[in-house]
Each structure stands twice: as structure tokens, then as C-alpha cells.
Design a protein around this motif. Structure first.
Motif, PDB file in Angstrom:
ATOM      1  N   ALA A 181       0.828  -1.203   0.000  1.00 41.12           N
ATOM      2  CA  ALA A 181       0.000   0.000   0.000  1.00 41.12           C
ATOM      3  C   ALA A 181       0.866   1.257   0.000  1.00 41.12           C
ATOM      4  CB  ALA A 181      -0.926  -0.007   1.209  1.00 41.12           C
ATOM      5  N   SER A 182       1.942   1.233   0.740  1.00 43.22           N
ATOM      6  CA  SER A 182       2.833   2.380   0.819  1.00 43.22           C
ATOM      7  C   SER A 182       3.533   2.622  -0.517  1.00 43.22           C
ATOM      8  CB  SER A 182       3.865   2.146   1.930  1.00 43.22           C
ATOM      9  OG  SER A 182       4.597   3.309   2.193  1.00 43.22           O
ATOM     10  N   LEU A 183       4.043   1.567  -1.123  1.00 46.46           N
ATOM     11  CA  LEU A 183       4.738   1.696  -2.408  1.00 46.46           C
ATOM     12  C   LEU A 183       3.798   2.169  -3.514  1.00 46.46           C
ATOM     13  CD1 LEU A 183       6.842  -1.555  -2.074  1.00 46.46           C
ATOM     14  CD2 LEU A 183       7.827   0.716  -2.414  1.00 46.46           C
ATOM     15  N   ALA A 184       2.521   1.793  -3.407  1.00 50.79           N
ATOM     16  CA  ALA A 184       1.554   2.182  -4.435  1.00 50.79           C
ATOM     17  C   ALA A 184       1.241   3.671  -4.409  1.00 50.79           C
ATOM     18  CB  ALA A 184       0.261   1.389  -4.253  1.00 50.79           C
ATOM     19  N   ALA A 185       1.644   4.357  -3.348  1.00 53.30           N
ATOM     20  CA  ALA A 185       1.297   5.774  -3.196  1.00 53.30           C
ATOM     21  C   ALA A 185       2.263   6.708  -3.929  1.00 53.30           C
ATOM     22  CB  ALA A 185       1.267   6.141  -1.717  1.00 53.30           C
ATOM     23  N   TYR A 186       3.380   6.171  -4.450  1.00 57.08           N
ATOM     24  CA  TYR A 186       4.408   7.033  -5.059  1.00 57.08           C
ATOM     25  C   TYR A 186       4.831   6.480  -6.412  1.00 57.08           C
ATOM     26  CZ  TYR A 186       4.366   8.558  -0.256  1.00 57.08           C
ATOM     27  OH  TYR A 186       3.934   8.995   0.970  1.00 57.08           O
ATOM     28  N   GLU A 187       5.248   7.382  -7.294  1.00 63.14           N
ATOM     29  CA  GLU A 187       5.517   6.993  -8.679  1.00 63.14           C
ATOM     30  C   GLU A 187       6.933   6.464  -8.871  1.00 63.14           C
ATOM     31  OE1 GLU A 187       4.957   8.807 -13.204  1.00 63.14           O
ATOM     32  OE2 GLU A 187       4.629  10.071 -11.443  1.00 63.14           O
ATOM     33  N   HIS A 188       7.932   7.152  -8.306  1.00 63.49           N
ATOM     34  CA  HIS A 188       9.333   6.743  -8.454  1.00 63.49           C
ATOM     35  C   HIS A 188       9.957   6.665  -7.069  1.00 63.49           C
ATOM     36  CE1 HIS A 188       9.037   7.172 -12.750  1.00 63.49           C
ATOM     37  NE2 HIS A 188       8.665   8.430 -12.639  1.00 63.49           N
ATOM     38  N   ILE A 189      10.441   5.477  -6.709  1.00 63.78           N
ATOM     39  CA  ILE A 189      10.797   5.212  -5.319  1.00 63.78           C
ATOM     40  C   ILE A 189      12.190   4.617  -5.195  1.00 63.78           C
ATOM     41  CG2 ILE A 189      10.177   3.850  -3.266  1.00 63.78           C
ATOM     42  CD1 ILE A 189       7.303   3.705  -4.580  1.00 63.78           C
ATOM     43  N   VAL A 190      12.937   5.121  -4.210  1.00 58.71           N
ATOM     44  CA  VAL A 190      14.089   4.397  -3.695  1.00 58.71           C
ATOM     45  C   VAL A 190      13.636   3.806  -2.362  1.00 58.71           C
ATOM     46  CG1 VAL A 190      16.476   4.480  -2.945  1.00 58.71           C
ATOM     47  CG2 VAL A 190      15.723   5.929  -4.846  1.00 58.71           C
ATOM     48  N   TRP A 191      13.612   2.504  -2.328  1.00 59.27           N
ATOM     49  CA  TRP A 191      12.950   1.769  -1.245  1.00 59.27           C
ATOM     50  C   TRP A 191      13.980   1.275  -0.231  1.00 59.27           C
ATOM     51  CZ3 TRP A 191      10.937  -3.853  -2.098  1.00 59.27           C
ATOM     52  CH2 TRP A 191      10.180  -4.271  -0.994  1.00 59.27           C
ATOM     53  N   ILE A 192      13.783   1.629   1.038  1.00 61.62           N
ATOM     54  CA  ILE A 192      14.576   1.067   2.136  1.00 61.62           C
ATOM     55  C   ILE A 192      13.730  -0.001   2.801  1.00 61.62           C
ATOM     56  CG2 ILE A 192      15.785   1.520   4.291  1.00 61.62           C
ATOM     57  CD1 ILE A 192      16.226   4.370   3.369  1.00 61.62           C
ATOM     58  N   ALA A 193      14.241  -1.240   2.785  1.00 67.76           N
ATOM     59  CA  ALA A 193      13.425  -2.367   3.240  1.00 67.76           C
ATOM     60  C   ALA A 193      14.279  -3.375   3.991  1.00 67.76           C
ATOM     61  CB  ALA A 193      12.759  -3.041   2.040  1.00 67.76           C
ATOM     62  N   GLY A 194      13.593  -4.237   4.751  1.00 67.60           N
ATOM     63  CA  GLY A 194      14.264  -5.330   5.432  1.00 67.60           C
ATOM     64  C   GLY A 194      14.057  -5.309   6.929  1.00 67.60           C
ATOM     65  N   GLY A 195      14.363  -6.431   7.561  1.00 65.01           N
ATOM     66  CA  GLY A 195      14.184  -6.612   8.998  1.00 65.01           C
ATOM     67  C   GLY A 195      13.877  -8.071   9.263  1.00 65.01           C
ATOM     68  N   LEU A 196      12.914  -8.336  10.147  1.00 68.62           N
ATOM     69  CA  LEU A 196      12.473  -9.698  10.426  1.00 68.62           C
ATOM     70  C   LEU A 196      11.241 -10.016   9.573  1.00 68.62           C
ATOM     71  CD1 LEU A 196      12.773  -9.971  14.314  1.00 68.62           C
ATOM     72  CD2 LEU A 196      14.229 -11.044  12.600  1.00 68.62           C
ATOM     73  N   ALA A 197      11.346 -11.042   8.739  1.00 67.47           N
ATOM     74  CA  ALA A 197      10.286 -11.333   7.766  1.00 67.47           C
ATOM     75  C   ALA A 197       9.068 -12.002   8.391  1.00 67.47           C
ATOM     76  CB  ALA A 197      10.848 -12.203   6.648  1.00 67.47           C
ATOM     77  N   LYS A 198       9.195 -12.623   9.547  1.00 65.03           N
ATOM     78  CA  LYS A 198       8.078 -13.306  10.229  1.00 65.03           C
ATOM     79  C   LYS A 198       7.435 -14.362   9.331  1.00 65.03           C
ATOM     80  CE  LYS A 198       5.713  -9.599  10.918  1.00 65.03           C
ATOM     81  NZ  LYS A 198       4.609  -8.693  11.352  1.00 65.03           N
ATOM     82  N   GLY A 199       8.246 -15.017   8.495  1.00 65.99           N
ATOM     83  CA  GLY A 199       7.724 -16.068   7.634  1.00 65.99           C
ATOM     84  C   GLY A 199       7.147 -15.583   6.324  1.00 65.99           C
ATOM     85  N   ALA A 200       7.221 -14.280   6.045  1.00 65.72           N
ATOM     86  CA  ALA A 200       6.632 -13.711   4.824  1.00 65.72           C
ATOM     87  C   ALA A 200       7.498 -14.030   3.604  1.00 65.72           C
ATOM     88  CB  ALA A 200       6.488 -12.205   4.968  1.00 65.72           C
ATOM     89  N   THR A 201       6.859 -14.013   2.446  1.00 64.90           N
ATOM     90  CA  THR A 201       7.556 -14.071   1.168  1.00 64.90           C
ATOM     91  C   THR A 201       7.316 -12.764   0.422  1.00 64.90           C
ATOM     92  OG1 THR A 201       5.642 -15.109   0.101  1.00 64.90           O
ATOM     93  CG2 THR A 201       7.332 -16.576   1.025  1.00 64.90           C
ATOM     94  N   PHE A 202       8.197 -12.427  -0.534  1.00 71.29           N
ATOM     95  CA  PHE A 202       8.190 -11.077  -1.089  1.00 71.29           C
ATOM     96  C   PHE A 202       8.000 -11.027  -2.600  1.00 71.29           C
ATOM     97  CE2 PHE A 202      10.444 -11.105   2.898  1.00 71.29           C
ATOM     98  CZ  PHE A 202       9.932  -9.995   3.541  1.00 71.29           C
ATOM     99  N   ASP A 203       7.770 -12.173  -3.239  1.00 69.46           N
ATOM    100  CA  ASP A 203       7.661 -12.178  -4.699  1.00 69.46           C
ATOM    101  C   ASP A 203       6.493 -11.333  -5.198  1.00 69.46           C
ATOM    102  OD1 ASP A 203       9.629 -14.396  -5.948  1.00 69.46           O
ATOM    103  OD2 ASP A 203       9.002 -15.007  -3.952  1.00 69.46           O
ATOM    104  N   GLU A 204       5.323 -11.511  -4.608  1.00 64.63           N
ATOM    105  CA  GLU A 204       4.151 -10.757  -5.067  1.00 64.63           C
ATOM    106  C   GLU A 204       4.345  -9.263  -4.847  1.00 64.63           C
ATOM    107  OE1 GLU A 204      -0.710 -10.553  -4.376  1.00 64.63           O
ATOM    108  OE2 GLU A 204       0.506 -12.057  -3.339  1.00 64.63           O
TER     109      GLU A 204
END
Length: 484
Positions: A364-387
């Protein structure tokens, strides 16, 4: 269903599981109602010992380092939200025929005959923003209200404090409820409620997506006026269909598009209501402008428009006038670390959405902006990131990765956004954030947004998401001071 009176707890031996905020609140409340209370917790930290001493001075028994044992003679177990359903303590309770409930259930049972109505809010993301928007709208109508539940103030304290010391009783409560709280609240029956959205989260606690969704859906059980669902998220509507509600309760949708009958939506920058009008087939009521949502913070992100529509729907279900929806949204100001604008520097905007602790929130956050430099990462809690990466790849100017599970995001980027530059910071100390901001600034071009939306929990590097967001803001401040 008859609501038990507070006197029903007198003389009962109640075991409270957990020495956190809600556990302490429940223990004190129940002891004050004449129950014999024992608090158990598997931890034994200095902070827990201090809390135990305070409770023991009030006549409450506390057993630390003994969280898996059920005290003999227990009549009821009241659990803190975070304790997993498969905890040995609860297995022992089941074997002994002892019910296990949460603090929300106790609060519900403690309501008096003229208790305030509850308007419930749950969902994977957006709960706190929506419940605070709702409280602001209700207050704009002149109603005595507050936001409670999973938002800070223990709900038992609010229910027991109703009308005391000459204070005006609450007319209605805006109640944020987590899936944990709903799991342990079998009797809860809200006036109206919403499930904002559903995405995989806390599956280690619930065991499956189906169990997680079922616990979220409990918020609709017994609703009397409206079950509010997200038109764009069919799973929320499915939960409404499955719920056993009071006769006459309506399904009300909210959408970012043009609303159909029995829906709220957006038409040419206007929030409109086609649900709570006399002729919803042909009429629509203007509620507010999109620009009324958190005015002064720029164009609201799409998910915050959705949050505002959900809050408006619940308020309208309670009879709030259109003007109060507008005034309440104008008066609302988002909390820190939720799409928070930090600075504009050399044509680049810096946004702190440290609260985006899972993939659904980050999307939802990424969808709010057109051109992004994304800072990401931490504890995934079992999540996957492909979608997440697939949906966001076209917006990414570059990515800076931090945290323990950053490799999972890096691998998804390699599969679905191989041409996007990636900086992988091989460190998990708090000092990584200034370096991450410097690297993001290097990748950014004028017109870009440097966005902290980690899609992960923070505890590998920071005490909580607030500290992570503060570190980002401080790093941007240092950048501004150094370069200007």
C-alpha cells in the motif's frame, strides 16, 4: 445474551496469563471486583519483577517463570493477547474444563445496562488510523467517545471508568481489535464493525491463513446495524456472508471507485455515501473531499482514503451527520511513522512508513508514489516477497536492504526486478540506518521518493518500529544538516 454483572466475578479464582499492560489491567480490575487473582508469566526480567511487586502489594499473587502451569482451583483464565492458543497453560485449562478468554471479553461482560455502543475495527493493516479517524468523526458530531482496545488504553479500564468521578459516560467507543483479541472474545457483539483488509500475517500464531481470517471475521458476529467490508478485498465480503448477524443488519461496502447502492466511494475527488440515504438506488450524499483527509500532508495515499471511507461508514451507521464526517476528517492528524513526510531535499521527498511491518502494508505504501528508492528489510516473520516485488517493480528506482532477513527481499528482486539497482548493507546494528539513507540519497533523482517501508518487523535492529522510524528521521536530519 445476558451480560453478566461485575458481581459475578466476586469470589472466583481467576488466573491472568501475562504481565504486560493488558494483563496488569485485567488483574487489577478483577481483584477490584472481588476475584482472587493469580498472574502467571514465563519471564522473570527486572521489569517484570518490579510489576510483580506492585501487584503483590495490592493482594494479587504473581508467579514468574511459571507461565506453563495452571494454578490449582482456577475458575477462569484471562489471557494477554500475545499468548499462543497452543500454550501449555491453555492445554491444562482445557483438560480441567476451564474457559480461556481475553481482556476484551472481560470488558464486554463488564458493560452495564446503559453501556456505550462499540464500533469495531480490525484488518491486517490500517486499524489504528481508521479507529482514530472514526473517533475524530464521532467527536465532531458532539458524541463523547474515545479510541480504545489495541490502541493503547486497556479497554477494561475504560469500561470500568464509565461515569465515575462525575465524568460524562461515553456514548460510543471506537474499538480497535487485533486478531489475537478477537480469538479470545467469543461473546463480543458490536453495533457495527469492519474488516479493512486481509493478508497473511501472524500465521505463526494462528497456524494458517484460514484460522487468521476466521478470527478476524469474529468481529462481524452479532452486529446489529452494519457489517462494513472492502469491495476491493473479496475475502472481507466473504466474512460478512459467513457471519451470523442480527436481523436487519446490512452489508456496507467501501471502494476507491464509484460506489454502487449500499456502498461508500469516491467520485471526482469527493467521498460519497450511497448506503445511508433514503433512496440509495438513485441518491448519493456528499460527505467530504479527498483533500479533507489529513489536510496539509499532501495528497493522501490510496489506503488512507480507504481507511477514511471505512471510518465514515461506521460513523454513518451510528447516525452521524455528513458534516461531522468532513469536520472529523479535517481534525484528524496521522500518528508518526505512518506515511509521515520527513523532508524535501534537492527535489527528493523522504517518507517514513516504518509502521509498514508486513508485505501488505508495504505494498500500500509503495503504491502511493511513482518513483521510489525503497529502504526495506528486517524480520520477515515467515513472509515471502515475490508478489510485493512483482506489483511494485515498475516504481522502483533503487532499493537499499537492511536487517536480518534482507536476503529474502534481495532474491525476490533478482527474480522480478533484475534491472533495479540494489544496495545490500550487511549489518543489523542501529547504525545501519544513516548508511541506508545516504545510499538511498545516492540512488535518488529529483522527483523521487526515498521511502522507508520495511515490509518486516523491526526487532532484529530496533526496539520497535517507532525507534526505527526515529532513526530514519534522524538520518535524514543529519543529511540535511551536513549538506545545507
Amino acid at each position: 445474551m445476558t451480560t453478566p454483572s461485575p458481581a459475578n466475578f466476586a469470589g472466583q479464582h481467576i488466573t491472568v496469563a501475562g504481565l504486560g499492560m493488558s494483563g496488569i489491567s485485567a488483574a487489577r480490575a478483577l481483584a477490584g471486583l472481588g476475584a482472587r487473582v493469580t498472574v502467571v508469566d514465563g519471564g522473570d526480567s527486572e521489569k517484570q519483577q518490579a510489576a510483580a511487586h506492585e501487584l503483590e502489594a495490592e493482594g494479587i499473587t504473581v508467579r514468574l517463570g511459571d507461565g506453563a502451569t495452571l494454578p490449582a482451583g482456577t475458575d477462569l483464565v484471562v489471557t494477554s493477547p500475545g499468548w499462543k492458543p497452543d500454550s501449555p497453560l491453555f492445554a491444562a485449562a482445557a483438560a480441567a474444563g476451564v474457559d480461556v478468554v481475553g481482556d476484551v471479553e472481560i470488558a464486554w461482560r463488564l458493560r452495564g445496562p446503559d453501556a456505550a455502543a462499540w464500533l469495531g475495527v480490525t484488518g491486517t493493516n490500517g486499524k489504528t488510523t481508521t479507529v482514530r479517524m472514526l473517533a475524530s468523526i464521532l467527536a465532531a458530531e458532539g458524541l463523547h467517545t474515545t479510541a480504545v482496545g489495541n490502541i493503547g488504553t486497556p479497554i477494561i479500564d475504560v469500561v470500568l471508568g464509565q461515569g465515575k468521578d462525575g465524568e460524562r459516560p461515553y456514548d460510543v467507543l471506537a474499538v480497535e481489535l487485533s486478531s489475537y483479541q478477537l480469538h479470545w472474545a467469543p461473546s463480543l457483539r458490536a453495533h457495527s464493525a469492519t474488516v479493512l483488509n486481509l493478508a497473511p500475517d501472524h500465521l505463526d500464531w494462528h497456524g494458517s491463513m484460514q484460522a487468521y481470517a476466521a478470527d478476524k471475521g469474529r468481529i462481524y458476529e452479532g452486529n446489529t446495524v452494519a457489517c462494513v467490508y472492502n469491495v476491493a478485498d473479496k475475502a472481507t465480503e466473504d466474512l460478512v456472508r459467513e457471519a451470523d448477524v442480527e436481523e436487519g443488519c446490512r452489508a456496507i461496502g467501501f471502494t476507491l471507485g464509484t460506489p454502487g447502492p449500499s456502498q461508500l466511494g469516491v467520485v471526482e475527488g469527493i467521498l460519497v455515501d450511497r448506503a445511508f440515504v433514503e433512496n440509495r438506488q438513485q441518491q448519493a450524499q456528499e460527505l467530504a473531499e479527498v483533500s479533507d483527509i489529513a489536510p496539509g500532508s499532501g495528497t493522501p495515499a490510496p489506503h488512507n482514503i480507504a481507511n477514511a471511507l471505512a471510518a465514515a461508514a461506521l460513523a454513518r451507521a451510528f447516525g452521524v451527520r455528513p458534516a461531522a464526517v468532513r469536520d472529523g476528517l479535517r481534525a484528524f492528524h496521522p500518528e508518526a511513522h505512518r506515511i509521515q513526510h520527513i523532508a524535501d531535499l534537492d527535489g527528493v521527498t523522504y517518507i517514513d512508513d516504518s509502521k509498514a511491518t508486513n508485505t501488505h502494508a508495504a505494498e500500500a505504501s509503495l503504491a502511493a508514489y511513482e518513483h521510489i528508492v525503497w529502504i526495506a528489510g528486517g524480520l520477515a516473520k515467515g513472509a515471502t516477497f515475490d508478489e510485493l516485488v512483482q506489483k511494485s517493480a515498475a516504481r522502483l528506482r533503487g532499493v537499499v536492504l537492511i536487517g536480518a532477513d534482507r536476503a529474502l527481499i534481495r532474491e525476490a528482486l533478482a527474480r522480478h526486478a533484475p534491472d533495479v539497482p540494489v544496495v545490500d548493507l550487511d549489518r543489523t546494528d542501529t547504525g545501519a540506518m544513516p548508511e541506508a539513507v545516504r545510499e538511498a540519497t545516492r540512488l535518488a533523482e529529483p522527483g523521487d521518493t526515498v521511502l522507508l517501508a520495511p515490509a518486516c518487523a523491526s526487532m532484529d535492529m530496533f526496539v520497535n518500529y517507532n525507534k526505527r522510524g526515529e532513526a530514519f528521521a534522524d538520518a535524514v536530519g543529519e543529511l540535511t544538516a551536513r549538506d545545507h
